[in-house]
Design a protein around this motif. Structure first.
Motif, PDB file in Angstrom:
ATOM      1  N   HIS A 140       0.863  -1.180   0.000  1.00  0.00           N
ATOM      2  CA  HIS A 140       0.000   0.000   0.000  1.00  0.00           C
ATOM      3  C   HIS A 140       0.897   1.227   0.000  1.00  0.00           C
ATOM      4  CE1 HIS A 140      -3.425  -2.587   0.957  1.00  0.00           C
ATOM      5  NE2 HIS A 140      -2.687  -3.133   1.908  1.00  0.00           N
ATOM      6  N   PHE A 141       1.026   1.833  -1.155  1.00  0.00           N
ATOM      7  CA  PHE A 141       1.896   3.006  -1.298  1.00  0.00           C
ATOM      8  C   PHE A 141       1.075   4.252  -0.988  1.00  0.00           C
ATOM      9  CE2 PHE A 141       3.388   6.520  -3.992  1.00  0.00           C
ATOM     10  CZ  PHE A 141       4.717   6.603  -3.607  1.00  0.00           C
ATOM     11  N   ILE A 142       1.521   5.010   0.014  1.00  0.00           N
ATOM     12  CA  ILE A 142       0.774   6.186   0.477  1.00  0.00           C
ATOM     13  C   ILE A 142       1.478   7.441  -0.041  1.00  0.00           C
ATOM     14  CG2 ILE A 142      -0.047   7.430   2.510  1.00  0.00           C
ATOM     15  CD1 ILE A 142       0.393   4.649   4.004  1.00  0.00           C
ATOM     16  N   PRO A 143       0.901   8.125  -1.031  1.00  0.00           N
ATOM     17  CA  PRO A 143       1.601   9.296  -1.590  1.00  0.00           C
ATOM     18  C   PRO A 143       1.740  10.460  -0.604  1.00  0.00           C
ATOM     19  CG  PRO A 143      -0.066   8.475  -3.124  1.00  0.00           C
ATOM     20  CD  PRO A 143      -0.293   7.769  -1.809  1.00  0.00           C
ATOM     21  N   GLU A 144       0.727  10.703   0.225  1.00  0.00           N
ATOM     22  CA  GLU A 144       0.772  11.866   1.121  1.00  0.00           C
ATOM     23  C   GLU A 144       1.765  11.630   2.251  1.00  0.00           C
ATOM     24  OE1 GLU A 144      -3.073  13.277   2.483  1.00  0.00           O
ATOM     25  OE2 GLU A 144      -2.127  14.186   4.246  1.00  0.00           O
ATOM     26  N   MET A 145       2.626  12.636   2.475  1.00  0.00           N
ATOM     27  CA  MET A 145       3.686  12.491   3.475  1.00  0.00           C
ATOM     28  C   MET A 145       3.524  13.531   4.576  1.00  0.00           C
ATOM     29  SD  MET A 145       6.743  11.998   0.686  1.00  0.00           S
ATOM     30  CE  MET A 145       5.953  13.117  -0.465  1.00  0.00           C
ATOM     31  N   PRO A 146       2.955  13.152   5.714  1.00  0.00           N
ATOM     32  CA  PRO A 146       2.790  14.129   6.801  1.00  0.00           C
ATOM     33  C   PRO A 146       4.124  14.676   7.301  1.00  0.00           C
ATOM     34  CG  PRO A 146       1.554  12.102   7.242  1.00  0.00           C
ATOM     35  CD  PRO A 146       2.414  11.835   6.047  1.00  0.00           C
ATOM     36  N   LEU A 147       5.146  13.826   7.361  1.00  0.00           N
ATOM     37  CA  LEU A 147       6.500  14.263   7.701  1.00  0.00           C
ATOM     38  C   LEU A 147       7.368  14.077   6.450  1.00  0.00           C
ATOM     39  CD1 LEU A 147       5.328  13.886  10.591  1.00  0.00           C
ATOM     40  CD2 LEU A 147       7.597  13.121  11.304  1.00  0.00           C
ATOM     41  N   ARG A 148       8.375  14.929   6.325  1.00  0.00           N
ATOM     42  CA  ARG A 148       9.283  14.802   5.177  1.00  0.00           C
ATOM     43  C   ARG A 148      10.056  13.479   5.285  1.00  0.00           C
ATOM     44  NH1 ARG A 148      14.780  18.044   3.482  1.00  0.00           N
ATOM     45  NH2 ARG A 148      14.677  17.419   1.298  1.00  0.00           N
ATOM     46  N   VAL A 149      10.068  12.700   4.221  1.00  0.00           N
ATOM     47  CA  VAL A 149      10.735  11.396   4.249  1.00  0.00           C
ATOM     48  C   VAL A 149      11.613  11.207   3.015  1.00  0.00           C
ATOM     49  CG1 VAL A 149       8.946  10.261   5.609  1.00  0.00           C
ATOM     50  CG2 VAL A 149       8.784  10.228   3.109  1.00  0.00           C
ATOM     51  N   SER A 150      12.591  10.349   3.152  1.00  0.00           N
ATOM     52  CA  SER A 150      13.382   9.890   1.996  1.00  0.00           C
ATOM     53  C   SER A 150      14.173   8.658   2.412  1.00  0.00           C
ATOM     54  CB  SER A 150      14.293  10.989   1.447  1.00  0.00           C
ATOM     55  OG  SER A 150      14.827  10.593   0.191  1.00  0.00           O
ATOM     56  N   ALA A 151      15.212   8.399   1.653  1.00  0.00           N
ATOM     57  CA  ALA A 151      15.960   7.157   1.813  1.00  0.00           C
ATOM     58  C   ALA A 151      16.737   7.127   3.125  1.00  0.00           C
ATOM     59  CB  ALA A 151      16.919   6.984   0.642  1.00  0.00           C
ATOM     60  N   LEU A 152      16.512   6.096   3.906  1.00  0.00           N
ATOM     61  CA  LEU A 152      17.339   5.776   5.070  1.00  0.00           C
ATOM     62  C   LEU A 152      17.810   4.332   4.872  1.00  0.00           C
ATOM     63  CD1 LEU A 152      18.470   6.245   7.979  1.00  0.00           C
ATOM     64  CD2 LEU A 152      16.286   5.396   8.829  1.00  0.00           C
ATOM     65  N   ARG A 153      19.096   4.143   5.086  1.00  0.00           N
ATOM     66  CA  ARG A 153      19.748   2.825   4.989  1.00  0.00           C
ATOM     67  C   ARG A 153      18.750   1.658   5.129  1.00  0.00           C
ATOM     68  NH1 ARG A 153      24.997   1.757   8.869  1.00  0.00           N
ATOM     69  NH2 ARG A 153      26.088   0.329   7.501  1.00  0.00           N
ATOM     70  N   THR A 154      18.666   0.823   4.134  1.00  0.00           N
ATOM     71  CA  THR A 154      17.796  -0.372   3.998  1.00  0.00           C
ATOM     72  C   THR A 154      16.407  -0.063   3.437  1.00  0.00           C
ATOM     73  OG1 THR A 154      16.573  -0.543   6.099  1.00  0.00           O
ATOM     74  CG2 THR A 154      18.799  -1.393   6.106  1.00  0.00           C
ATOM     75  N   LEU A 155      16.022   1.207   3.370  1.00  0.00           N
ATOM     76  CA  LEU A 155      14.651   1.571   2.960  1.00  0.00           C
ATOM     77  C   LEU A 155      13.644   0.708   3.737  1.00  0.00           C
ATOM     78  CD1 LEU A 155      15.057   2.225  -0.873  1.00  0.00           C
ATOM     79  CD2 LEU A 155      15.804   3.560   1.084  1.00  0.00           C
ATOM     80  N   GLY A 156      12.694   0.094   3.014  1.00  0.00           N
ATOM     81  CA  GLY A 156      11.648  -0.662   3.722  1.00  0.00           C
ATOM     82  C   GLY A 156      12.107  -1.992   4.290  1.00  0.00           C
ATOM     83  N   ALA A 157      13.319  -2.421   3.917  1.00  0.00           N
ATOM     84  CA  ALA A 157      13.742  -3.767   4.306  1.00  0.00           C
ATOM     85  C   ALA A 157      13.817  -3.929   5.818  1.00  0.00           C
ATOM     86  CB  ALA A 157      15.102  -4.086   3.691  1.00  0.00           C
ATOM     87  N   PHE A 158      14.238  -2.901   6.515  1.00  0.00           N
ATOM     88  CA  PHE A 158      14.371  -3.010   7.971  1.00  0.00           C
ATOM     89  C   PHE A 158      13.039  -3.432   8.598  1.00  0.00           C
ATOM     90  CE2 PHE A 158      14.041  -0.748  12.131  1.00  0.00           C
ATOM     91  CZ  PHE A 158      14.988  -1.475  12.823  1.00  0.00           C
ATOM     92  N   ALA A 159      11.960  -2.745   8.224  1.00  0.00           N
ATOM     93  CA  ALA A 159      10.660  -3.030   8.834  1.00  0.00           C
ATOM     94  C   ALA A 159      10.067  -4.337   8.313  1.00  0.00           C
ATOM     95  CB  ALA A 159       9.695  -1.879   8.567  1.00  0.00           C
ATOM     96  N   ASN A 160      10.205  -4.585   7.010  1.00  0.00           N
ATOM     97  CA  ASN A 160       9.632  -5.812   6.462  1.00  0.00           C
ATOM     98  C   ASN A 160      10.312  -7.051   7.020  1.00  0.00           C
ATOM     99  OD1 ASN A 160       7.538  -4.797   4.759  1.00  0.00           O
ATOM    100  ND2 ASN A 160       9.119  -4.050   3.347  1.00  0.00           N
ATOM    101  N   VAL A 161      11.626  -7.011   7.128  1.00  0.00           N
ATOM    102  CA  VAL A 161      12.329  -8.169   7.677  1.00  0.00           C
ATOM    103  C   VAL A 161      12.007  -8.318   9.165  1.00  0.00           C
ATOM    104  CG1 VAL A 161      14.594  -9.165   8.146  1.00  0.00           C
ATOM    105  CG2 VAL A 161      14.138  -8.086   5.936  1.00  0.00           C
ATOM    106  N   PHE A 162      11.914  -7.189   9.872  1.00  0.00           N
ATOM    107  CA  PHE A 162      11.498  -7.254  11.276  1.00  0.00           C
ATOM    108  C   PHE A 162      10.163  -7.979  11.400  1.00  0.00           C
ATOM    109  CE2 PHE A 162       8.758  -4.939  14.427  1.00  0.00           C
ATOM    110  CZ  PHE A 162       9.254  -5.551  15.567  1.00  0.00           C
ATOM    111  N   ALA A 163       9.203  -7.624  10.546  1.00  0.00           N
ATOM    112  CA  ALA A 163       7.872  -8.227  10.638  1.00  0.00           C
ATOM    113  C   ALA A 163       7.899  -9.696  10.212  1.00  0.00           C
ATOM    114  CB  ALA A 163       6.890  -7.438   9.766  1.00  0.00           C
ATOM    115  N   ILE A 164       8.512  -9.966   9.063  1.00  0.00           N
ATOM    116  CA  ILE A 164       8.512 -11.338   8.529  1.00  0.00           C
ATOM    117  C   ILE A 164       9.229 -12.278   9.492  1.00  0.00           C
ATOM    118  CG2 ILE A 164       9.470 -12.816   6.709  1.00  0.00           C
ATOM    119  CD1 ILE A 164       8.949 -10.473   4.746  1.00  0.00           C
ATOM    120  N   GLU A 165      10.384 -11.837   9.959  1.00  0.00           N
ATOM    121  CA  GLU A 165      11.187 -12.723  10.808  1.00  0.00           C
ATOM    122  C   GLU A 165      10.634 -12.836  12.226  1.00  0.00           C
ATOM    123  OE1 GLU A 165      14.243 -14.630   9.942  1.00  0.00           O
ATOM    124  OE2 GLU A 165      12.840 -14.473   8.285  1.00  0.00           O
TER     125      GLU A 165
END
Lengths: 156, 735
Positions: B509-534
């Motif tokens: 679910h890609f959410i275009p609206e950004m309440p806080l300014r965001v961009s690339a942080l080391r691992t991008l979504g992988a940190f959270a997805n791997v946390f959840a999956i594992e």
């Protein structure tokens, strides 16, 4: 109002016309052209700007030049050079104890203050001494190993 | 020749020692053929390598040093293929006037992209020189040997690269047809050579952009609005022009800055103007306590990114769980810095950006200048770990330099500028449910992830991605956020499990609206997805009555994945069926980064103090397979750093904000892991000399978070699904 500030840095005495509340960091970096002490936070929280004032490690970003008095200031450049490095500097190279390296000035200067009054610190001593020096790259273990290596070298 | 011609195929049949390899004529690059790595888009051979008249060799790389040691590794690769001593090799990196355009230095891709290009370019350069030597010495190229750039025949004929090379020798397109050395012939690659940048960093050498001093240089600072979207209503600029040292006050709409003779003067004026300026507040931020619900309530572009249907065994039980991660800051130790000089319609800019060419594009758009009038030069800065304020401060410096033509201006952000205005790693929510068969096997897996984009970097059409541009009187809006394409992905990076499951459905679910300014942080979504999956894999293993190691192995066909898990388990002394004692626990986390890069398995040991809620991370064991290893010590350094940073994210970090703005603006309000808190770390590297080398800077992140949460669950029986695992949250779990 600007005053004449007399200050001894790395063994040389300088007389500069400055506001006495100017943080020491800017005198070192901009008037004397030194690179060792870094601006990290300006709040005394991270340690990147650490220098020795006498034998004490202090945060030069919050130390006004008017309060330095007669105590000599030593920066990273004052303990050794690339050609003739201090044992701590040699140890940081040997252990490859840096990634970005922005915090390393503070690590070495804080460690210097530790080793000057404790020649054979334990890992716990080193961790405690560096607890208020922040590293974001996660180079902590290499830094601890480098301090340990320098301590060994300085004893022998 | 077809696409995907690999080094290994070239190497086959060449034997253990390749003394010389001549370029075979007739192997021209076919129309539309792709070349490996960054060579594909930068084919001019002389764009990569130059043989210098002074006996040196210069290589040019578009990737830049971020403290990850890339320049050292690239030098190893190039010197290896050229057969020259390292001392002869210079490297120029990240300069719009000199180097190839390799986009951004990001995504742990420099070894794969720049390394592959330089390896092939260097091998080709060497082959060309050997052909020239063969003609000059009257010997066939196959009989020549090379030592430190000196080419010899068995009969004693000698020449050298420097004698052979002419101005046009490398003026041709690379073909990638010269075979690089096989791994067993390597003398430099695979060695723990010392980093070239460290001596200056430990002795006070001028190595950072912060250390640059140009003649007559001035100092700039910027007054940022109190919050996103706030507008500057008024300020008495004249009063501040009279403050000591002020050379210029620059105002353009809500952009407000000062240029002064001395740095502390610029800071004093900045602070005084901040206190005096009148602002109209921007829109309120969402409720921080309910941010994940808020994000899920926003319009989303939803896409099923993986779907598998197959015959499955009957399900006997089902499980579901939801996980979250907060906004995270890059939190560089050194605030972002840039130096600019504007002169006669030209702009020179020194910056620690991750991408000099994309930055130049956005600077040109923001300043309404042609790109060829702007030169962007990379100089190292503090570690960035993704997009911090580096690009933004470059535009700040350019705008302030324009106010004082001909004078260089150095601008460094203050600590609160960096914390309040850097683009954060996005907050994310993950929901997963699965069914188990009677034998404990997973028969169905359903996963959803909600996230903003993970890159708003410069260089994209449709707007300007630099902060100050949004505050100008005639503001230039940021380009609309985009979904980062798979297989790497953004919010969906590593959302598809590597496990072999008979039936699965993964939705992004890609959410275009950004309440806080965001961009690339080391691992991008992988940190959270791997946390959840594992985390969920452990929950499923527990439900199935299975050991977490065995449960994963049983669902993995990939041998390299199984190997790192087994290696980590062996190194950590993993005991199947171990139960926590209420305080101590051990947990496993595994991922293959981006599902196509390095494999990492992590085992964490924790001690949980129920009274204080403090989780003490005692030990982390890592097993890593990143293909061929270029520099083992450099690799270990990146892994160790990635582990500690991820442990810090997991245990301590979240961006604070209230309705009015960002509240975590210093190291007290945004604490990170300290020396007294870092775990013992042991890293095992599984070398695969015949596999392509893979970047590793980001690979440990997700597995660390999951390993910690799994260890806490084993220790206490409590499953914590919301990051960070701060004491208040841990205590609440036991209340």
């Amino acid at each position: 109002m600007a005053e004449i500030v007399q200050i001894t840095v790395n063994g040389a005495t300088h007389r500069l016309s400055l506001e006495p509340d100017v943080p020491l960091l800017y005198l070192l970096r901009n008037d004397l052209g030194l690179n060792g002490p870094k601006f990290g936070c300006g709040l005394g929280q991270c340690g990147a700007c650490t220098v020795l004032l006498g034998a004490e490690a202090v945060r030069s970003c919050v130390a006004p030049v008017g309060a330095i008095g007669d105590l000599p200031v030593t920066t990273l450049e004052g303990i050794g050079t690339a050609q003739n490095p201090h044992p701590l500097q040699r140890a940081f190279i040997a252990e490859q104890a840096a990634q970005c390296g922005y915090c390393i000035n503070g690590m070495i200067m804080q460690a210097k203050a530790l080793l000057d009054h404790k020649r054979d610190p334990s890992d716990a001593d080193i961790r405690a001494a560096l607890a208020d020096n922040l590293c974001r790259c996660g180079t902590h273990h290499r830094i601890i190993r480098a301090v340990r290596r320098a301590a060994r070298e300085m004893q022998s | 020749m077809t696409v995907g011609l690999t080094r290994r195929r070239f190497g086959q049949g060449l034997g253990a020692v390749v003394l010389a390899f001549s370029l075979r004529p007739g192997l021209a690059v076919a129309e539309g053929e792709h070349l490996p790595g960054s060579l594909d888009k930068n084919r001019a051979l002389d764009g990569w390598i130059r043989i210098d008249r002074d006996g040196g060799v210069t290589v040019f790389a578009g990737k830049v040093e971020l403290g990850q040691g890339i320049l050292t590794a690239l030098r190893q690769i190039a010197a290896e293929e050229l057969d020259i001593d390292l001392e002869r090799l210079r490297i120029v990196s990240g300069d719009t006037t000199q180097t190839p355009n390799e986009g951004f230095t990001s995504g742990s891709q420099s070894i794969e992209q720049s390394g592959a290009a330089l390896r092939l370019a260097a091998a080709e350069a060497r082959a060309i020189l050997l052909d020239l030597a063969a003609a000059r010495l009257g010997a066939s190229a196959e009989r020549l040997t090379v030592a430190d750039g000196v080419i010899s025949t068995p009969e004693g004929g000698r020449t050298s690269y420097w004698e052979l090379v002419g101005p046009d020798t490398f003026r041709r397109d690379a073909t990638a047809r010269a075979a690089p050395k096989p791994a067993d012939a390597h003398k430099l690659v695979g060695k723990s050579l010392q980093r070239i940048d460290i001596p200056a960093k430990v002795t006070g050498g001028a190595i950072y952009v912060q250390d640059m001093r140009l003649p007559g240089m001035l100092f700039g600072r910027v007054v940022r609005p109190p919050s996103y979207g706030a507008r500057l209503l008024g300020i008495d600029e004249a009063a501040f022009r009279r403050m000591p040292g002020v050379v210029a006050i620059a105002r353009d709409g809500s952009f407000l800055g000062v240029v002064a003779a001395r740095e502390e003067q610029a800071i004093a004026v900045r602070n005084a103007m901040r206190d005096a300026a009148r602002w109209q507040n921007g829109p309120a931020l969402p409720d921080a306590a309910r941010i994940h619900d808020h994000l899920k309530s926003l319009p989303a572009r939803s896409e099923v990114i993986s779907e598998k249907q197959g015959p499955v065994a009957a399900a006997v039980q089902g499980l579901s769980a939801s996980y979250t991660r907060p906004y995270l800051a890059h939190a560089s130790i050194g605030p972002s810095c840039a130096l600019a000089r504007s002169d006669g319609g030209r702009l020179d800019l020194w910056t620690h950006t991750q991408g000099v060419f994309p930055l130049r594009r956005d600077l040109a758009a923001a300043l309404a200048m042609p790109e060829d009038r702007i030169a962007v030069h990379h100089v190292q800065g503090s570690g960035c770990y993704g997009q911090n304020g580096a690009d933004d401060v470059a535009l700040d410096a350019a705008l302030l330099a324009r106010a004082v033509p001909g004078r260089a201006v150095k601008v460094q952000w203050m600590r609160d500028d960096e914390f309040a205005w850097e683009p954060f790693g996005p907050a994310m929510g993950m929901s997963v449910s699965a069914d188990l068969a009677a034998d404990g096997g997973i028969v169905d897996w359903r996963y959803e992830v909600w996230s903003n984009t993970h890159s708003t970097r410069p260089g994209r059409p449709g707007g300007v991605a630099l902060l100050a541009a949004w505050h100008l009187d005639r503001p230039l809006a940021p380009p609309p956020p985009e979904i980062i394409p798979r297989p790497s992905g953004g919010g969906d990076r590593n959302a598809i499990p590597l496990y072999d499951l008979p039936q699965q459905r993964v939705t992004h679910h890609f959410i275009p609206e950004m309440p806080l300014r965001v961009s690339a942080l080391r691992t991008l979504g992988a940190f959270a997805n791997v946390f959840a999956i594992e985390s969920f894999m452990d929950e499923l293993a527990a439900a199935a009555g299975a050991d977490p190691v065995e449960f994963r192995i049983r669902h993995l066909r990939d041998g390299r994945a199984r190997d790192v898990i087994n290696a980590a388990a062996a190194k950590a002394g993993w005991k199947p069926g171990r139960h926590g004692d209420g305080t101590h626990g051990q947990g496993l986390g595994f991922a293959r980064y981006k599902n196509h890069a390095s494999y990492v398995a992590i085992i964490a040991d924790v001690a949980v103090d129920r009274a204080s809620g403090v989780i003490r991370l005692e030990k982390v064991v890592a097993a890593v397979d990143s293909g061929q290893i270029i520099n083992p010590d450099g690799l270990a350094n990146q892994i160790e750093g990635g582990i500690i940073q991820a442990a810090s994210w997991t245990l301590k970090e979240q961006v604070g904000f209230d309705r009015k703005g960002i509240t975590s603006r210093d190291w007290d309000s945004y604490p990170i892991l300290r020396f007294t808190e870092v775990p013992e770390i042991a890293v095992e590297l599984l070398d695969r000399p015949n596999e392509p080398p893979l970047g590793v800077g980001e690979a440990a992140g997700g597995p660390v978070a999951a390993a910690i949460a799994n260890a806490v669950a084993q220790a206490t029986g409590k499953r914590l699904r919301d990051l960070p695992l701060v004491p208040a949250r841990v205590k609440a779990a036991f209340a």
